[in-house]
Design an enzyme around this catalytic site. Structure first.
Site, PDB file in Angstrom:
ATOM      1  N   PHE A 289     -30.424 115.327  -4.360  1.00  0.00           N
ATOM      2  CA  PHE A 289     -30.801 113.904  -4.443  1.00  0.00           C
ATOM      3  C   PHE A 289     -31.585 113.434  -3.225  1.00  0.00           C
ATOM      4  CE2 PHE A 289     -27.064 113.291  -1.782  1.00  0.00           C
ATOM      5  CZ  PHE A 289     -27.405 112.196  -1.017  1.00  0.00           C
ATOM      6  N   LYS A 290     -31.510 114.179  -2.125  1.00  0.00           N
ATOM      7  CA  LYS A 290     -32.215 113.789  -0.907  1.00  0.00           C
ATOM      8  C   LYS A 290     -33.725 113.630  -1.162  1.00  0.00           C
ATOM      9  CE  LYS A 290     -28.619 114.591   2.091  1.00  0.00           C
ATOM     10  NZ  LYS A 290     -27.523 115.124   1.311  1.00  0.00           N
ATOM     11  N   ASP A 291     -34.236 114.321  -2.184  1.00  0.00           N
ATOM     12  CA  ASP A 291     -35.665 114.204  -2.495  1.00  0.00           C
ATOM     13  C   ASP A 291     -36.057 112.771  -2.867  1.00  0.00           C
ATOM     14  OD1 ASP A 291     -36.643 116.819  -2.127  1.00  0.00           O
ATOM     15  OD2 ASP A 291     -35.824 117.459  -4.050  1.00  0.00           O
TER      16      ASP A 291
ATOM     17  N   LEU B 202     -36.511 111.257   0.633  1.00  0.00           N
ATOM     18  CA  LEU B 202     -37.347 111.913   1.642  1.00  0.00           C
ATOM     19  C   LEU B 202     -38.763 112.197   1.165  1.00  0.00           C
ATOM     20  CD1 LEU B 202     -34.527 113.955   3.295  1.00  0.00           C
ATOM     21  CD2 LEU B 202     -36.002 112.300   4.434  1.00  0.00           C
TER      22      LEU B 202
ATOM     23  N   ARG C 268     -34.285 105.492   3.696  1.00  0.00           N
ATOM     24  CA  ARG C 268     -33.565 106.415   2.816  1.00  0.00           C
ATOM     25  C   ARG C 268     -32.581 105.674   1.927  1.00  0.00           C
ATOM     26  NH1 ARG C 268     -31.312 111.931   5.090  1.00  0.00           N
ATOM     27  NH2 ARG C 268     -30.302 111.738   3.074  1.00  0.00           N
TER      28      ARG C 268
END
Ligand code: PLP
Length: 469
Positions: free
Chosen positions: A111-113, A116, A226
């Site tokens: 999920f960081k995509d 980021l 973020r």
């Protein structure tokens, strides 16, 4: 939109400066001065929008005054157009009124995509406009690093240094970072654990003299941008499931309290969310707070869900700020106590207030594997261990069977084969098309001692496209 520090002493900033800031100068974290609030009619009118258009509507107030509408639209379309699934964040049903929101169709499979890939493009846009260069020094327990490197690899004005704990990230996670080459990309394996890496990043923000005037930017979830990007998928999920006319519950695999804090904000912006479940692994500082009002640091344990192996949750301060009526002095005092004594409790009525919305559970490795096996047996779906923790906690803590329960699917199972094997799931997991040769690719990484001076020396020697600053 203006942003203020949770400790009340740092100057208020606009979006552009918050994007480029790390911690506030008083040690606090930036939060919006006033949260935008949408009416039910407005939210309802967004049903059926493509993801990037919904993202524009949800995030627009946060960037207002810093990024022009037309630029922002284009950036969002590019960001989410690069995801491998047409729905960007599809929902998959696991059981009766129970869903997984698949947040792992971005380039690095976690999920960081969502945040980021956007952050990289926003930085590029803002830095080009200002004709400025920055250095990023970030710590990762695995997924942030690859997403940040992927998000920034094409940024002309960014040099990125990612610290990961040597031999404590999965092979897929490591290779996703170390196989991306560029003169502005630097992988550093620290002979220590994730908290050691995080401490070095914090210390670098506190004293930036080693950067000789170049600005240091944060890519971990202390960076407001973020959190902002993660608010969107709560709206997206709820709109698919009958929201805002109907409320929805979410179970969130949690480490640094970033992802779940975004859900809390979505609710405060007008989205009907009836319950948020904090799902942790054995590293359960947040569960101990939610269940017993004890926020106390304990030793770190390595688990099958390494992206949540942390002792202290940096974003929790943002929730504490609201729980204390946004009194920065009170937060400064709490955090000073924490630093000194390693723990605190909050006043009973503040804790009770938190418990109206939040429930929590700490899930063991054994329960994680059992859940992976159970879900596979009943649906044929293979869960990653973090998502499995969310599913287990959802089933234990759910308040209402009539309310849709959405578990955030935080990573693709192929990133964590150890847990999937332990669970006895006999299905071969395949890397997605763009990563099929991952195990054959050459790797580049520097192993450094767990020593701040050594790491900072390395950064200043390589911080200008591989050359000294
Ligand atoms: C980062 C991460 C988490 C934890 O997210 P926080 O925002 O730190 O709470 C959970 N699962 C996966 C797969 C992650 O990469």
């Amino acid at each position: 939109m203006r942003y203020i520090s949770t400790r009340g002493q740092a100057p208020a900033l606009n979006f552009e400066d918050v994007l480029l800031a790390g911690l506030a100068s008083d040690g606090g974290l930036y939060v919006p001065e006033n949260l935008p609030r949408f009416t039910q009619e407005e939210i309802a009118s967004w049903a059926g929008l493509p993801y990037h258009e919904l993202a524009f509507r949800v995030m627009r107030p946060f960037v207002a005054g810093s990024i022009a509408d037309a630029d922002f639209k284009k950036i969002l379309e590019e960001t989410y157009g690069a995801f491998a699934h047409a729905a960007v964040a599809p929902l998959r049903q696991l059981g009766s009124n129970e869903w997984v929101l698949e947040l792992f169709h971005g380039p690095t499979l976690a999920f960081k995509d969502f945040a980021l890939q956007l952050l990289g493009r926003l930085l590029d846009h803002v830095l080009a406009k200002r004709n400025e260069r920055v250095v990023i020094v970030g710590a990762t327990s695995g997924d942030t690093g690859s997403a940040a490197i992927e998000g920034c690899r094409r940024c002309d004005n960014v040099d990125i240094f990612i610290l990961h704990p040597h031999q404590r990230v999965s092979e897929v996670q490591r290779r996703q970072m170390t196989t991306i080459f560029g003169e502005n990309i630097h992988n550093i394996a620290i002979e220590g654990n994730f908290d050691d890496c995080q401490e070095m990043v914090k210390a670098s923000f506190a004293d930036q003299s080693f950067l000789k005037g170049t600005r240091l930017v944060a890519v971990n979830s202390i960076n407001w941008a973020r959190i902002m990007a993660q608010i969107v998928y709560y709206f997206h999920a709820a709109l698919q499931l009958g929201g805002p006319a109907r409320s929805v519950a979410f179970s969130v695999p949690t480490g640094n309290f970033g992802d779940i804090f975004a859900g809390y904000l979505a609710r405060n912006m007008g989205l009907p969310i009836s319950q948020l479940i904090v799902a942790t692994n054995r590293n359960d500082i947040l569960h101990r707070f939610m269940s017993g009002n004890q926020y106390v640091k304990e030793t770190l344990h390595a688990t099958l869900s390494p992206s949540m192996d942390i002792m202290v949750s940096s974003n929790f301060e943002r929730l504490l700020f609201d729980l204390h009526g946004r009194n920065g002095a009170a937060i400064a005092e709490l955090m000073a106590n924490f630093k000194q004594g390693g723990g605190f409790s909050v006043e009973q009525d503040r804790w009770t207030e938190a418990r109206k919305l939040f429930d929590s559970l700490a899930v063991s490795d054994e329960q994680t594997c059992t859940t992976i096996a159970e879900v596979f047996a009943s649906t044929g779906e293979v869960l990653d261990p973090h998502t499995a923790i969310g599913v287990h906690a959802a089933r234990e803590c759910r308040r209402s069977l009539d309310t849709p329960m959405v578990v955030l699917g935080t990573a693709h199972p192929v990133k964590f084969p150890e847990a999937v094997e332990k669970a006895g799931v006999g299905k071969a997991l395949e890397l997605p098309a763009h990563l099929t040769d991952l195990f054959e690719r050459e790797e580049r990484c520097t192993v450094l001692a767990n020593d701040l001076k050594v790491v900072q020396g390395f950064v200043s020697q390589h911080g200008n496209r591989g050359k000294p600053l």
